[in-house]
Design an enzyme around this catalytic site. Sequence first.
Site, mmCIF file in Angstrom:
data_model
loop_
_atom_site.group_PDB
_atom_site.id
_atom_site.type_symbol
_atom_site.label_atom_id
_atom_site.label_comp_id
_atom_site.label_asym_id
_atom_site.label_seq_id
_atom_site.Cartn_x
_atom_site.Cartn_y
_atom_site.Cartn_z
ATOM 1 N N GLU A 1 0.826 -1.228 0.000
ATOM 2 C CA GLU A 1 0.000 0.000 0.000
ATOM 3 C C GLU A 1 0.853 1.268 0.000
ATOM 4 O OE1 GLU A 1 -2.968 -0.275 3.135
ATOM 5 O OE2 GLU A 1 -4.055 -1.810 2.034
ATOM 6 N N GLU B 1 -5.243 -8.585 -0.326
ATOM 7 C CA GLU B 1 -5.947 -8.306 0.941
ATOM 8 C C GLU B 1 -7.409 -8.097 0.590
ATOM 9 O OE1 GLU B 1 -4.567 -5.295 3.704
ATOM 10 O OE2 GLU B 1 -2.479 -5.706 3.183
HETATM 11 O O1 AHR Z 1 -5.040 -6.056 7.082
HETATM 12 C C1 AHR Z 1 -4.885 -4.922 7.900
HETATM 13 C C2 AHR Z 1 -4.214 -3.771 7.177
HETATM 14 O O2 AHR Z 1 -5.022 -3.320 6.141
HETATM 15 C C3 AHR Z 1 -2.898 -4.086 6.491
HETATM 16 O O3 AHR Z 1 -1.819 -4.035 7.359
HETATM 17 C C4 AHR Z 1 -2.802 -2.995 5.468
HETATM 18 O O4 AHR Z 1 -2.071 -3.378 4.349
HETATM 19 C C5 AHR Z 1 -4.250 -2.667 5.139
HETATM 20 O O5 AHR Z 1 -4.491 -1.328 5.160
#
Ligand code: AHR
Length: 505
Positions: A172, A293
Amino acid sequence: MKAVVSVHAKFTVGKVDDRLFGGFVEHIGRCVYDGIYEPGHPEADADGFRNDVAALVRELNMPVTRYPGGNFVSGYDWHDTVGPKEQRPVRAEYAWEALEPNQVGIDEFVKWCRKVNTAPIMAVNLGTGSAKSAQELVEYCNFPGGTAWSDLRRKNGAEQPHGIRLWCLGNEMDGSWQIGHKTAEEYARIAHESGKMMKMADPSIELIVCGSSTRSMPTFAAWDARVLEETFEIADYLALHAYFGCTKEDVKKMEFFASPEVLEKQICDIIAACDFVAAEKKSARKINLALDEWNIWYRGNPKAHPETRWQAARPVNEETYDMADVIVVGGLLMAMLDHADRLKIGCLAQTVNVIAPVMTRPGGGAWRQTIYYPFYYTSRYGRGTVLRSHTDSPAYESANCARPVSWVRSVAVYREEAGEIALFAINRSTEEAAEYTFEMSGFSPESVVEAVEIHHDDLDAVNTEGCEKVAPAVIPAGVYSVAGGVLQTTLKPASWNMFRIRVRN
Ligand code: AHR
């Protein structure tokens, strides 16, 4: 309400990549410490990993697991995590304001991966880290031996290389919250050089480049195109992240239940960005996607327990999932399958305790949250060839979607080797059952091998330690029929369903 879904054996989306059903273990909250790892727990093995947790994770059948973050990775120095445990430094971990004792490092994580039948997807630190450090990590993990870093691994007990195939170039990096956040140009440069140097250490690795962290970023899609323009030669996949939540105003959950269609739009937009860059470069190469994610996340709060700041294993982002979340997670998996031609990797974020399907109590039990079940079944039976389906169902207007959202959504996966179609269906209406017809042209369906539903009259019902309110139930044979190439059944209001249909074709 009536819904008719039609498939034809010859009309397919594509083959499902097993890695679509991956997980995510970050050094955050109680995911690692007091999650997968709890030495001293009655269920702990000789390495300190909990057997009961490992058994639940193993059942989820996750072929890959992303590690060690997440936001955590942007302040992480892998050198701290190897060698004798008693000599490893305790660090302040700034992403989640915790202490990082470094008792689980790369070598331990690889051991845990073997225990739960998964392969690591290793992220490198491109926030505060360097291309050199990333290259050294690949050498440490994947070189057979005869160099300082690979011999250090052998000295640390791992004679054979870890053989890590998939690597994320940072996390990110477009987000201002990220430690070492970068502009697209800054990130693209370091990602390109790091990727190039990592591939020098092991040309067989595959690289995932950071795309936009959410669809709401002002730089969404532009970031992705800009970064890919610079990294096209070394990129194998572009990452996207997606979290969904329900607002207080959405009492009937209609907007929340439309999350799969919102994800679908995001996937299509990112595919467009990848193809735009390929067109600019006059290349026939298709950059595929890694949704590394995804989940529901709106209750778990990183600031929830301020009194635990700067402690190890402090509770962060712990989310208790309910029946409504089953419909959404089931639907998100359907949206992912419907794009199996370009979406190759998925990581449910995360695996244990932190926005997770598996929960634990320190010193106590481990249990399955509600969302465990749609993931379990889709991961187990949703591998094969996704059939393109045509859905004829009443639909509703959603503020977040350009097109009306069908009350019924389903996806069908032809499992060639098993001679089965796995059919997954949700009914998003909380009030009306759906008379559901599934027409299979080009197949001769013979019988239903298994039929399960997840339903609870109370959308707020949750599972807690020792009390499982939301669990799969067998659908009685009288509720469905298979005849003349058609399956017919009734889907309860607000339900998730799976039918495994034996077919000849
Ligand atoms: O999964 C929790 C967080 O969400 C992770 O660390 C990050 O990459 C995202 O913003």
